[in-house]
Write a protein that holds these residues in place. Structure first.
Motif, PDB file in Angstrom:
ATOM      1  N   GLU A 130     -71.893 -60.158  50.994  1.00  0.00           N
ATOM      2  CA  GLU A 130     -71.000 -59.592  49.986  1.00  0.00           C
ATOM      3  C   GLU A 130     -69.872 -60.569  49.652  1.00  0.00           C
ATOM      4  OE1 GLU A 130     -69.638 -55.811  51.279  1.00  0.00           O
ATOM      5  OE2 GLU A 130     -71.406 -54.772  50.501  1.00  0.00           O
ATOM      6  N   HIS A 131     -69.388 -61.260  50.656  1.00  0.00           N
ATOM      7  CA  HIS A 131     -68.366 -62.278  50.416  1.00  0.00           C
ATOM      8  C   HIS A 131     -68.862 -63.337  49.439  1.00  0.00           C
ATOM      9  CE1 HIS A 131     -65.811 -65.720  50.995  1.00  0.00           C
ATOM     10  NE2 HIS A 131     -66.791 -66.386  51.582  1.00  0.00           N
ATOM     11  N   GLN A 132     -70.063 -63.830  49.664  1.00  0.00           N
ATOM     12  CA  GLN A 132     -70.609 -64.875  48.797  1.00  0.00           C
ATOM     13  C   GLN A 132     -70.858 -64.351  47.392  1.00  0.00           C
ATOM     14  OE1 GLN A 132     -73.954 -65.935  51.314  1.00  0.00           O
ATOM     15  NE2 GLN A 132     -72.915 -67.769  52.055  1.00  0.00           N
ATOM     16  N   ARG A 133     -71.231 -63.099  47.294  1.00  0.00           N
ATOM     17  CA  ARG A 133     -71.475 -62.541  45.960  1.00  0.00           C
ATOM     18  C   ARG A 133     -70.157 -62.367  45.196  1.00  0.00           C
ATOM     19  NH1 ARG A 133     -75.819 -60.498  43.481  1.00  0.00           N
ATOM     20  NH2 ARG A 133     -75.494 -58.973  41.793  1.00  0.00           N
ATOM     21  N   PHE A 134     -69.103 -61.975  45.920  1.00  0.00           N
ATOM     22  CA  PHE A 134     -67.803 -61.845  45.274  1.00  0.00           C
ATOM     23  C   PHE A 134     -67.309 -63.213  44.788  1.00  0.00           C
ATOM     24  CE2 PHE A 134     -63.036 -61.317  45.795  1.00  0.00           C
ATOM     25  CZ  PHE A 134     -62.882 -60.621  44.603  1.00  0.00           C
ATOM     26  N   VAL A 135     -67.507 -64.246  45.608  1.00  0.00           N
ATOM     27  CA  VAL A 135     -67.140 -65.599  45.200  1.00  0.00           C
ATOM     28  C   VAL A 135     -67.954 -66.022  43.977  1.00  0.00           C
ATOM     29  CG1 VAL A 135     -67.159 -68.031  45.882  1.00  0.00           C
ATOM     30  CG2 VAL A 135     -66.358 -66.290  47.491  1.00  0.00           C
ATOM     31  N   ALA A 136     -69.227 -65.633  43.932  1.00  0.00           N
ATOM     32  CA  ALA A 136     -70.073 -65.966  42.783  1.00  0.00           C
ATOM     33  C   ALA A 136     -69.535 -65.309  41.517  1.00  0.00           C
ATOM     34  CB  ALA A 136     -71.513 -65.529  43.049  1.00  0.00           C
ATOM     35  N   TRP A 137     -69.046 -64.084  41.640  1.00  0.00           N
ATOM     36  CA  TRP A 137     -68.424 -63.407  40.491  1.00  0.00           C
ATOM     37  C   TRP A 137     -67.211 -64.200  40.001  1.00  0.00           C
ATOM     38  CZ3 TRP A 137     -69.005 -59.648  37.005  1.00  0.00           C
ATOM     39  CH2 TRP A 137     -70.017 -58.697  37.186  1.00  0.00           C
ATOM     40  N   LYS A 138     -66.386 -64.641  40.920  1.00  0.00           N
ATOM     41  CA  LYS A 138     -65.192 -65.382  40.526  1.00  0.00           C
ATOM     42  C   LYS A 138     -65.542 -66.727  39.901  1.00  0.00           C
ATOM     43  CE  LYS A 138     -62.966 -65.118  44.487  1.00  0.00           C
ATOM     44  NZ  LYS A 138     -61.825 -65.287  45.419  1.00  0.00           N
ATOM     45  N   LYS A 139     -66.618 -67.334  40.357  1.00  0.00           N
ATOM     46  CA  LYS A 139     -67.054 -68.592  39.735  1.00  0.00           C
ATOM     47  C   LYS A 139     -67.537 -68.346  38.310  1.00  0.00           C
ATOM     48  CE  LYS A 139     -68.276 -71.023  44.003  1.00  0.00           C
ATOM     49  NZ  LYS A 139     -69.355 -71.621  44.826  1.00  0.00           N
ATOM     50  N   LEU A 140     -68.190 -67.207  38.082  1.00  0.00           N
ATOM     51  CA  LEU A 140     -68.622 -66.864  36.727  1.00  0.00           C
ATOM     52  C   LEU A 140     -67.410 -66.689  35.816  1.00  0.00           C
ATOM     53  CD1 LEU A 140     -70.931 -66.077  34.786  1.00  0.00           C
ATOM     54  CD2 LEU A 140     -70.682 -63.718  35.609  1.00  0.00           C
ATOM     55  N   ILE A 141     -66.396 -65.993  36.309  1.00  0.00           N
ATOM     56  CA  ILE A 141     -65.172 -65.806  35.524  1.00  0.00           C
ATOM     57  C   ILE A 141     -64.481 -67.148  35.293  1.00  0.00           C
ATOM     58  CG2 ILE A 141     -62.893 -64.724  35.527  1.00  0.00           C
ATOM     59  CD1 ILE A 141     -64.146 -62.435  37.182  1.00  0.00           C
TER      60      ILE A 141
END
Length: 317
Positions: free
Chosen positions: A171-182
């Motif tokens: 979940e941590h990595q997925r949240f970071v992936a969201w922030k990279k998309l933004i």
């Protein structure tokens, strides 16, 4: 794997590639060359305008005040800092909030230098009875405001919690992936604003009086901060975590209001916004130490930790 998962994976790879380049020596050389080159080119153009070597429309746009070259160099430097801010978006939420105030303090310093362009003659002369007095006052207020924000950020960073994160690594990595998309979207916005600014300089007198690059970008930052808060709810509904992230977004709103504020008030509001950020961090630490842990906290939302620098190959995007 869904189409959205593929999008997150592609976005993360793109962001990581840009981040590696941006933080590498080649990018630093290019940035240094652009800043120094822009400063000297501006000085040469201004001197050519003073000597009457430029066409009348160009000379009017360039001006004859050498201090405008400082404004040009500082503006370019601030754009570089904005890129660094966006690149840092994939890291700690708190550090990103602090970086926004770092950039704002530099904007205030730029405004203090910009006051020098209000003096028509060189060398500078001013008197207490009115000639140049207001420009000096504004320069002092803006520079002092920048210094106070600088000090407040020292307090802010000292208040950051440095505890190991709790929660699922996936979940941590997925949240970071969201922030990279933004962050990728913000980089596109930043590039678009840059192109628009350059195009607007051609044949439009006083373009920057009608279009403010930094005001516009901080407006976009407000929406990106709110989006990150909403995405974070997927990973934690813990009250003090949600409040802290929402408080940091509110601080960005205060920065935007400060940028749009009248003279004198903008520096004061900026300092109050920085103190508000410090208050949010301090109160979060107090509440977090007393609040019951009903659920695992979302990774990255309490502090920057070593787990935020996990090897990128392991990210399940």
């Amino acid at each position: 794997m869904s189409i959205f998962d593929e999008l997150l994976r592609f976005s993360s790879r793109t962001f990581d590639a840009f981040q590696d380049w941006w933080e590498g020596p080649q990018a630093r050389r290019i940035v240094t060359f652009a800043l120094v080159g822009g400063f000297f080119v501006a000085l040469l153009l201004i001197e050519a305008s003073r000597q009457g070597l430029l066409p009348a429309p160009t000379a009017t746009s360039v001006g004859t005040n050498h201090f405008r070259a400082i404004d040009v160099a500082f503006t370019l430097f601030l754009v570089v800092e904005l890129v660094g801010l966006v690149v840092g978006l994939s890291g700690s939420v708190a550090d990103t909030a602090g970086k926004q105030f770092e950039v704002f303090s530099l904007i205030l310093l730029r405004e203090s230098f910009k006051e020098l362009t209000k003096f028509d003659e060189e060398p500078i002369q001013w008197t207490l009875d009115g000639v140049g007095r207001e420009a000096v006052q504004l320069a002092v207020v803006d520079a002092t405001g920048a210094l106070l924000i600088f000090f407040a950020m020292g307090l802010f960073y000292r208040l950051q919690r440095r505890e190991p994160v709790i929660g699922s690594l996936v979940e941590h990595q997925r949240f970071v992936a969201w922030k990279k998309l933004i962050a990728n979207a913000l980089l596109l916005v930043l590039a678009g604003l840059g192109v628009y600014s350059i195009v607007g300089l051609v044949g439009i007198e006083n373009f920057f009086d009608d279009f403010s690059f930094f005001d516009t970008f901080y407006t976009v930052l407000i929406f990106s901060d709110i989006l990150i808060v909403l995405v974070s709810l997927r990973y934690s509904l813990t009250y003090h975590v949600v409040f802290r992230n929402s408080g940091f977004a509110a601080a960005t709103v205060l920065i935007r209001l400060a940028l749009a504020g009248p003279d004198y008030v903008n520096a004061v509001l900026g300092v109050l916004a920085a103190l508000f950020n410090v208050g949010v961090a301090a109160t979060f630490n107090f509440v977090a130490s007393a609040a019951p842990t009903a659920e695992p906290e979302a990774p990255d939302q309490d502090e920057e930790t070593d787990s935020e620098a996990e090897p990128r190959a392991e990210a399940p995007m």
